[in-house]
Design a protein around this motif. Structure first.
Motif, short mmCIF file in Angstrom:
data_model
loop_
_atom_site.label_atom_id
_atom_site.label_comp_id
_atom_site.label_asym_id
_atom_site.label_seq_id
_atom_site.Cartn_x
_atom_site.Cartn_y
_atom_site.Cartn_z
N GLU A 182 0.82 -1.20 0.00
CA GLU A 182 0.00 0.00 0.00
C GLU A 182 0.86 1.26 0.00
O GLU A 182 0.51 2.26 -0.62
CB GLU A 182 -0.92 -0.01 1.22
CG GLU A 182 -1.86 1.20 1.30
CD GLU A 182 -2.71 1.16 2.55
OE1 GLU A 182 -3.39 2.17 2.82
OE2 GLU A 182 -2.68 0.12 3.26
N THR A 205 2.30 2.31 -3.58
CA THR A 205 1.40 2.99 -4.51
C THR A 205 1.24 4.47 -4.22
O THR A 205 0.63 5.19 -5.01
CB THR A 205 0.03 2.33 -4.48
OG1 THR A 205 -0.50 2.40 -3.13
CG2 THR A 205 0.13 0.87 -4.88
N SER A 229 6.90 7.82 -6.14
CA SER A 229 6.67 8.00 -7.57
C SER A 229 7.96 7.96 -8.37
O SER A 229 7.92 7.89 -9.61
CB SER A 229 5.95 9.33 -7.83
OG SER A 229 6.73 10.41 -7.34
N LYS A 262 -5.31 -2.97 -6.55
CA LYS A 262 -4.95 -1.98 -5.54
C LYS A 262 -3.70 -1.20 -5.93
O LYS A 262 -3.61 0.00 -5.69
CB LYS A 262 -4.73 -2.67 -4.19
CG LYS A 262 -5.98 -3.32 -3.62
CD LYS A 262 -5.66 -4.04 -2.32
CE LYS A 262 -6.88 -4.75 -1.77
NZ LYS A 262 -6.57 -5.49 -0.51
N MET A 263 -2.73 -1.91 -6.51
CA MET A 263 -1.49 -1.24 -6.89
C MET A 263 -1.68 -0.23 -8.00
O MET A 263 -1.05 0.83 -8.01
CB MET A 263 -0.46 -2.28 -7.33
CG MET A 263 0.16 -3.08 -6.21
SD MET A 263 1.31 -4.32 -6.85
CE MET A 263 2.38 -3.29 -7.87
N THR A 264 -2.55 -0.54 -8.93
CA THR A 264 -2.71 0.31 -10.12
C THR A 264 -3.85 1.30 -10.00
O THR A 264 -4.07 2.08 -10.93
CB THR A 264 -2.95 -0.58 -11.35
OG1 THR A 264 -4.13 -1.38 -11.13
CG2 THR A 264 -1.76 -1.49 -11.60
N GLY A 306 1.24 7.90 -8.48
CA GLY A 306 1.76 6.65 -7.94
C GLY A 306 2.92 6.12 -8.75
O GLY A 306 3.94 6.81 -8.90
N LEU A 307 2.79 4.93 -9.29
CA LEU A 307 3.87 4.27 -10.04
C LEU A 307 3.80 4.63 -11.52
O LEU A 307 3.91 3.76 -12.38
CB LEU A 307 3.77 2.76 -9.86
CG LEU A 307 3.90 2.23 -8.43
CD1 LEU A 307 3.64 0.74 -8.38
CD2 LEU A 307 5.27 2.55 -7.85
N TYR A 325 -6.38 6.72 0.58
CA TYR A 325 -5.09 7.41 0.47
C TYR A 325 -5.24 8.85 0.98
O TYR A 325 -6.26 9.46 0.92
CB TYR A 325 -4.59 7.41 -0.97
CG TYR A 325 -4.24 6.02 -1.45
CD1 TYR A 325 -3.00 5.47 -1.17
CD2 TYR A 325 -5.17 5.25 -2.15
CE1 TYR A 325 -2.68 4.20 -1.59
CE2 TYR A 325 -4.85 3.98 -2.58
CZ TYR A 325 -3.60 3.47 -2.30
OH TYR A 325 -3.29 2.21 -2.72
#
Length: 414
Positions: free
Chosen positions: A190, A193, A198, A217-219, A228-229, A414
């Motif tokens: 968590e 992300t 970043s 959840k990651m995306t 995020g990523l 978040y």
């Protein structure tokens, strides 16, 4: 002079020497006369023959002071000592009391590096109460210099014991969490992300018991908020059997991906997955294993030795439990069956890992293939793609993935 020599209450002061006209004379204390015979005095010694030196550093009774001298030996075997520089004394004092420093913002990087190594040598970052606070001051001031590449491969004990310290590392460009068995609901996933990481370019999540819900959840921040990523270039999700064709649709939001590894996952329809990945994020299937997914990650930064100290302390705490084997043997002798804890094994066995096919992708550069070949490949892909109802439904769901109620519930966290 004579009055002084014949005084009754005068204590014995030993031999007295008088120098006249460049010659040395010894005064006889009994007769009060001067002995004309020149006698050479015995050479004086600074230390006695049985003199020994003991460096008393970091003791409880020294009131926080350390040895301010450096002892060395000459070629002749004589002991020589010299005082430390004022800079080293001040550096040692600040390193001993680093938890009392308010901030290090504005200090030069050269001084910050020396101060970090001095505090690390004194194991200030391993203390349970003040270690995290001291480490946070260096991270706030120097960022990626403290740690830029973090390798936690098969170090799930370090993650569980030092989770807050690991989460404090920002500005990471590479993070290796392979073989850590984190699962979908781990707090560290968590944290990955969030916008604080970043800067991640390379993320290795090999054999972590991930599934489609974990990828969702990651995306979620990338698919909905474009955060995020978003700068991720290399992603390793191999040997996670819970990832299926449904999870591939969540990965299509990583538009900057150059390398992707899905080997050993639960993807059944490989042909459909290859076509979707190649058509939407321009990644080509590789028939040969790529060297980018070889284990070449190594921790880089000032805190490299700090991680080794954490792991050493954790392993030392576990060592006494190994001495209980004799007690278990005694219980077995008396008929008692001790509770055995088998180590957690991956759902994928070694035979399955060897038999599973390679499913790695890379992005072709413009220099590798010409434009006519690109047009030909796109035409072949369009011919191979069947306009079935299932593919149409999948394309519609991927377009509206950011509008699902579950995604909005995740983003509200978040």
């Amino acid at each position: 002079m004579s009055d002084f020599l014949h005084a009754e209450n005068n204590p014995d002061v030993g031999s007295v020497y008088i120098r006249e006209n460049g010659e040395l004379y010894k005064l006889n204390p009994v007769s009060g006369g001067v002995n004309n015979a020149v006698t050479k005095p015995k050479p004086s010694r600074l230390f006695s023959k049985r003199f020994s030196v003991e460096l008393c550093m970091y003791k409880e009774n020294d009131n926080g002071r350390t040895d301010h001298f450096i002892f060395t030996y000459t070629k002749e075997g004589n002991l020589r000592y010299s005082a430390k520089s004022l800079f080293s004394l001040v550096l040692s004092f600040i390193a001993d009391n680093i938890h009392h420093v308010d901030s290090l913002i504005g200090f030069p990087e050269q001084i910050g590096e020396k101060l970090f190594y001095a505090a690390d040598a004194r194991q200030r970052f391993t203390e349970p109460r003040t270690g995290f606070r001291a480490l946070q001051k260096f991270i706030d001031a120097y960022g990626s210099l403290v740690l830029q590449v973090l390798c936690l491969r098969n170090r799930y004990l370090v993650i569980s014991e030092k989770l807050e310290e690991i989460k404090s590392f920002r500005d990471l460009t590479c993070l290796d969490l392979s073989y850590c068995k984190l699962g979908d609901d781990h707090e560290l996933l968590e944290h990955i992300t969030k916008e604080t990481l970043s800067s991640l370019i390379r993320l290795l999540l090999k054999d972590n018991c991930l599934s489609d819900s974990g990828l969702r959840k990651m995306t979620a921040p990338v698919r909905v908020m474009r955060k995020g990523l978003e700068n991720l270039s290399i992603l390793d999700l191999s040997y996670n059997p819970g990832i299926t064709n449904k999870g591939v649709s969540f990965l299509l939001s990583f538009k900057k991906l150059n390398y992707l590894d899905l080997s050993g996952t639960g993807i059944k329809d490989r042909k459909v997955a290859i076509q979707r990945i190649q058509a939407q994020i321009d990644l080509v299937y590789s028939e040969v294993p790529l060297k980018e997914f070889d284990h070449s990650c190594k921790t880089e930064g000032w805190a490299e030795q700090t991680l080794l100290q954490w792991e050493h302390i954790i392993l030392e705490a576990i060592m006494p439990q190994r001495s209980l084997k004799s007690r278990k043997a005694a219980q077995r002798f008396y008929g008692k069956r001790p509770r055995t804890e088998e180590p957690f094994e991956s759902p994928l066995g070694e035979e399955h890992r060897k038999t599973c096919g390679n499913l790695q992708f890379y992005k072709e550069t413009v220099q590798m293939c010409s434009l006519p070949l690109l047009k030909k490949k796109t035409e072949e892909l369009q011919c191979e793609r069947t306009p079935s109802a299932e593919l149409k439904e999948q394309s519609l769901t991927t377009r509206h993935l950011g509008l699902l109620r579950e995604d909005w519930d995740l983003l509200n966290m978040y």
